[in-house]
Design a protein around this motif. Sequence first.
Motif, PDB file in Angstrom:
ATOM      1  N   TYR A   8       4.733  -4.094   2.582  1.00  0.00           N
ATOM      2  CA  TYR A   8       3.438  -3.854   3.111  1.00  0.00           C
ATOM      3  C   TYR A   8       3.285  -2.374   3.531  1.00  0.00           C
ATOM      4  O   TYR A   8       2.410  -1.522   2.973  1.00  0.00           O
ATOM      5  N   SER A   9       4.336  -1.804   4.199  1.00  0.00           N
ATOM      6  CA  SER A   9       4.291  -0.303   4.654  1.00  0.00           C
ATOM      7  C   SER A   9       4.644   0.384   3.472  1.00  0.00           C
ATOM      8  O   SER A   9       3.751   1.546   3.598  1.00  0.00           O
ATOM      9  N   GLN A  10       5.271   0.224   2.396  1.00  0.00           N
ATOM     10  CA  GLN A  10       5.350   0.957   1.558  1.00  0.00           C
ATOM     11  C   GLN A  10       4.184   0.967   0.624  1.00  0.00           C
ATOM     12  O   GLN A  10       3.786   2.124   0.054  1.00  0.00           O
ATOM     13  N   LYS A  11       3.676  -0.200   0.337  1.00  0.00           N
ATOM     14  CA  LYS A  11       2.404  -0.243  -0.611  1.00  0.00           C
ATOM     15  C   LYS A  11       1.209   0.475   0.371  1.00  0.00           C
ATOM     16  O   LYS A  11       0.551   1.403  -0.444  1.00  0.00           O
ATOM     17  N   ARG A  12       1.048   0.484   1.694  1.00  0.00           N
ATOM     18  CA  ARG A  12       0.257   1.130   2.195  1.00  0.00           C
ATOM     19  C   ARG A  12       0.280   2.660   2.419  1.00  0.00           C
ATOM     20  O   ARG A  12      -0.709   3.340   2.049  1.00  0.00           O
ATOM     21  N   ALA A  13       1.555   3.099   2.425  1.00  0.00           N
ATOM     22  CA  ALA A  13       1.865   4.570   2.173  1.00  0.00           C
ATOM     23  C   ALA A  13       1.655   4.852   0.739  1.00  0.00           C
ATOM     24  O   ALA A  13       1.034   6.109   0.884  1.00  0.00           O
ATOM     25  N   LYS A  14       1.902   4.145  -0.195  1.00  0.00           N
ATOM     26  CA  LYS A  14       1.545   4.641  -1.466  1.00  0.00           C
ATOM     27  C   LYS A  14       0.086   4.757  -1.779  1.00  0.00           C
ATOM     28  O   LYS A  14      -0.609   5.901  -2.067  1.00  0.00           O
ATOM     29  N   LEU A  15      -0.573   3.690  -1.224  1.00  0.00           N
ATOM     30  CA  LEU A  15      -2.098   3.941  -1.417  1.00  0.00           C
ATOM     31  C   LEU A  15      -2.727   4.918  -0.487  1.00  0.00           C
ATOM     32  O   LEU A  15      -3.948   5.722  -1.145  1.00  0.00           O
ATOM     33  N   LYS A  16      -2.287   5.205   0.847  1.00  0.00           N
ATOM     34  CA  LYS A  16      -2.859   6.156   1.450  1.00  0.00           C
ATOM     35  C   LYS A  16      -2.481   7.535   0.807  1.00  0.00           C
ATOM     36  O   LYS A  16      -3.344   8.531   0.990  1.00  0.00           O
ATOM     37  N   SER A  17      -1.399   7.673   0.230  1.00  0.00           N
ATOM     38  CA  SER A  17      -0.845   9.027  -0.515  1.00  0.00           C
ATOM     39  C   SER A  17      -1.778   9.145  -1.766  1.00  0.00           C
ATOM     40  O   SER A  17      -2.555  10.339  -1.850  1.00  0.00           O
ATOM     41  N   ALA A  18      -2.145   8.050  -2.484  1.00  0.00           N
ATOM     42  CA  ALA A  18      -3.063   8.028  -3.516  1.00  0.00           C
ATOM     43  C   ALA A  18      -4.484   8.459  -3.084  1.00  0.00           C
ATOM     44  O   ALA A  18      -5.124   9.265  -3.706  1.00  0.00           O
ATOM     45  N   LEU A  19      -4.778   7.719  -2.123  1.00  0.00           N
ATOM     46  CA  LEU A  19      -6.130   8.182  -1.466  1.00  0.00           C
ATOM     47  C   LEU A  19      -6.350   9.654  -0.756  1.00  0.00           C
ATOM     48  O   LEU A  19      -7.132  10.365  -1.262  1.00  0.00           O
ATOM     49  N   ASP A  20      -5.365  10.236  -0.266  1.00  0.00           N
ATOM     50  CA  ASP A  20      -5.198  11.444   0.108  1.00  0.00           C
ATOM     51  C   ASP A  20      -5.404  12.579  -1.274  1.00  0.00           C
ATOM     52  O   ASP A  20      -6.097  13.494  -1.063  1.00  0.00           O
ATOM     53  N   LYS A  21      -4.581  12.133  -2.086  1.00  0.00           N
ATOM     54  CA  LYS A  21      -4.663  12.941  -3.485  1.00  0.00           C
ATOM     55  C   LYS A  21      -6.081  12.788  -4.045  1.00  0.00           C
ATOM     56  O   LYS A  21      -6.681  14.038  -4.319  1.00  0.00           O
TER      57      LYS A  21
END
Length: 129
Positions: free
Chosen positions: A21-34
């Motif tokens: 969940y943390s990995q997915k959340r980090a990926k989504l947050k990174s994509a959102l930031d981009k």
Amino acid sequence: LREDVAGAERQAQRARLAARYSQKRAKLKSALDKDKAAFEARKAAFAAERAALEAKKKALQAQDAAFTAKQAATTAIIAALEACMAASETQMMASEDALTACAREQTARRAQAAMASAGLLKIEFKKAA
């Protein structure tokens, strides 16, 4: 013991799920930031384009105002030239009238002189007879 093992397995399962969940959340947050950064860049580009269009609009308005002023000046010059031509025409007509009057006056003087000399000739002719 089985319960401890089952509890440890459940805890390990939860830890794996939490990590996933943390990995997915980090990926989504990174994509959102981009995406957010890309959006901000596009927003800045649109703002710059709008500013350029506003500047172009102002330049065109200034150019239009200059053209209108030039057109008004040209109209004023044409009106002044027409007035000058009319004045020159009036002056020429007045000069022609003055020349005509002068010519009439000269003709009248010549006629008077001719009549006077004819009258003198008659008088002299009478005296001779």
